[in-house]
Design an enzyme around this catalytic site. Structure first.
Site, PDB file in Angstrom:
ATOM      1  N   GLY A   1       0.826  -1.211   0.000  1.00 19.15           N
ATOM      2  CA  GLY A   1       0.000   0.000   0.000  1.00 19.15           C
ATOM      3  C   GLY A   1       0.856   1.255   0.000  1.00 19.15           C
TER       4      GLY A   1
ATOM      5  N   ASP B   1       5.684  -5.033   5.896  1.00 19.45           N
ATOM      6  CA  ASP B   1       6.128  -6.374   6.319  1.00 19.45           C
ATOM      7  C   ASP B   1       6.167  -7.364   5.157  1.00 19.45           C
ATOM      8  OD1 ASP B   1       3.392  -6.192   6.146  1.00 19.45           O
ATOM      9  OD2 ASP B   1       2.964  -7.215   8.029  1.00 19.45           O
ATOM     10  N   GLY B   2       5.124  -7.338   4.311  1.00 21.31           N
ATOM     11  CA  GLY B   2       5.081  -8.261   3.163  1.00 21.31           C
ATOM     12  C   GLY B   2       6.254  -8.004   2.226  1.00 21.31           C
TER      13      GLY B   2
ATOM     14  N   THR C   1       4.812   2.011   6.461  1.00 23.92           N
ATOM     15  CA  THR C   1       3.402   1.696   6.669  1.00 23.92           C
ATOM     16  C   THR C   1       2.784   2.774   7.541  1.00 23.92           C
ATOM     17  OG1 THR C   1       1.791   0.249   7.738  1.00 23.92           O
ATOM     18  CG2 THR C   1       4.024   0.076   8.560  1.00 23.92           C
TER      19      THR C   1
ATOM     20  N   ASP D   1       0.517   2.057   9.448  1.00 23.17           N
ATOM     21  CA  ASP D   1       0.045   1.325  10.630  1.00 23.17           C
ATOM     22  C   ASP D   1       1.043   1.346  11.789  1.00 23.17           C
ATOM     23  OD1 ASP D   1      -2.049   0.666   8.936  1.00 23.17           O
ATOM     24  OD2 ASP D   1      -1.277  -1.340   8.485  1.00 23.17           O
TER      25      ASP D   1
ATOM     26  N   MET E   1      -7.767   3.325  10.243  1.00 18.04           N
ATOM     27  CA  MET E   1      -7.054   2.131   9.765  1.00 18.04           C
ATOM     28  C   MET E   1      -6.068   1.630  10.831  1.00 18.04           C
ATOM     29  SD  MET E   1      -6.251   2.773   5.751  1.00 18.04           S
ATOM     30  CE  MET E   1      -7.432   2.282   4.519  1.00 18.04           C
TER      31      MET E   1
ATOM     32  N   ARG F   1      -4.219   7.765   3.988  1.00 24.46           N
ATOM     33  CA  ARG F   1      -2.965   7.440   3.285  1.00 24.46           C
ATOM     34  C   ARG F   1      -2.604   8.460   2.234  1.00 24.46           C
ATOM     35  NH1 ARG F   1      -3.574   1.282   2.080  1.00 24.46           N
ATOM     36  NH2 ARG F   1      -3.260   1.954  -0.049  1.00 24.46           N
TER      37      ARG F   1
END
Ligand code: F6P
Length: 364
Positions: free
Chosen positions: A11, A118-119, A140, A142, A184, A291
């Site tokens: 993302g 992370d991915g 991120t 997050d 989010m 975002r």
């Protein structure tokens, strides 16, 4: 001249362009490196002909103030689980990292700087284990990566959420309503907690603390009984009731990995209405607004520092490492130290204790 390949995957996140610009400017000053970008994550190198863009001081000038990524991105096409159609028409997920690593090498690149969450960093590690020099840069909104105290984009998301929260407070107050705002963060409550403290929420619901409807109703009733007449709730998209499940849908797309979270604000609205909430309830889902747009100054600075560090590691041939922000400085960690599990709020996190001490209810 040696060649760096830059990729942005997963993302998007405010600050990606600042990283790209910092890598390009640092490389230009060293005089030994050319910098190229792979368009739309690593899809750019996998295409024939490859979709690449040379990055120069001219085409990266001023991009640090823009959201998104000039290299575009995708969360589809993870090379570790690449959907390959089988002769019978079915789809099988296969690890194609060896051929991606080979392809990047054959295009003449000396190192890949992979900017992602992370991915993407699991992909970085797999490519590194396949012999490709790789450096990771975490991103991120997050803020849920263990290896780094902070990720760029997070502070911008919190600012956007707080600005939105402030607007909901004035309308809640005018109508004597209960306002629920969903933010989010996936399985982590970092955005929700920071927004609740910054905005002054009465109730904050996070994935780490499953909520009890009776407790929420208690807090709401107390507020109305004491004549306060309105309540503002921040709820993280991954929040769930005690013994219940998250609200989301599993994507029908064979290439997507995650459950798409979203909608818990409306779920809670219905629960409150059915429980006899003493006021009208309205729900707002902020979604991807968090975002977008221009990164706040702190994120521009953090992203620039991370980009410069990534180039420093590339130039020093310190492969197999991810840039990190720890103890107020930019450093790096080996890929194998990047934990697979997300960084969640621990019950004794100082901000959780601050929130509880000023009376924010977590519905527990
Ligand atoms: O990881 C960042 C994030 O914005 C999460 O907070 C959210 O759950 C998810 O990505 C949304 O992903 P997408 O852009 O695929 O809808």
């Amino acid at each position: 001249m040696k060649k760096i390949l830059v990729s942005t995957g997963g993302g998007d996140c405010p600050g990606l362009n600042a990283v790209i610009r910092a890598i390009t400017r640092s490389a230009r000053r060293s005089g030994n490196w050319e910098v190229w970008g792979s368009m739309e994550a690593l899809n750019g190198v996998m295409q024939d002909p490859p979709d690449l863009m040379q990055l120069t001081e001219a085409n990266t000038a001023g991009i640090h103030i823009k959201g998104g990524t000039m290299l575009k991105t995708t969360n589809l096409g993870n090379p570790l689980e690449y959907p390959v159609q089988q002769p019978d028409g079915s789809w099988k997920k296969m690890d194609i990292t060896p051929s991606v690593a080979e392809r990047i090498r054959s295009l003449g690149f000396d190192v890949l700087i992979n900017i992602g969450g992370d991915g993407s960093q699991r992909i970085s590690q797999a490519l590194w284990e396949n012999g490709l020099p790789v450096i990771g840069v975490p991103k991120t909104i997050d803020n849920d990566l263990h290896a780094t105290d902070l990720t760029f984009g997070f502070t911008t998301a919190v600012q956007i959420a707080t600005d939105s929260f402030d607007k909901l407070v004035t309308t809640a107050e005018s109508h004597h309503r209960v306002m629920i705002m969903e933010v989010m963060g996936r399985d982590a409550g970092w955005i929700a907690l920071h927004t609740a403290i910054a905005g002054g929420a009465e109730i904050c619901l996070i994935p780490e603390i499953p909520f009890d409807l009776d407790k929420i109703m208690e807090t709401i009733r107390e507020r109305y009984e004491h004549g306060k007449g309105f309540v503002n709730i921040v709820i993280a998209e991954g929040a769930k009731p005690k013994g219940g499940k998250v609200v989301g849908v599993r994507s029908g797309n064979h290439a997507e990995e995650h459950i798409k979270l979203g909608g818990v604000a409306n779920y809670l609205r219905v629960l409150l209405e059915e429980a006899g909430c003493p006021a009208q309830v309205r729900a707002t889902i902020l979604g991807h607004v968090q975002r977008g747009g221009t990164p706040v100054a702190f994120d521009r600075i953090l992203a620039t520092a991370m980009g410069a560090k990534a180039f420093e590691l590339a130039d020093a041939e310190s492969w197999g490492r991810m840039v990190a922000f720890k103890n107020n400085t930019v450093t790096s960690v080996a890929f194998h130290e990047v934990a697979k599990e997300p960084k969640l709020l621990s019950p004794d996190h100082y901000l959780l204790l601050v929130a509880k001490s000023i009376g924010i209810s977590f519905g527990d």
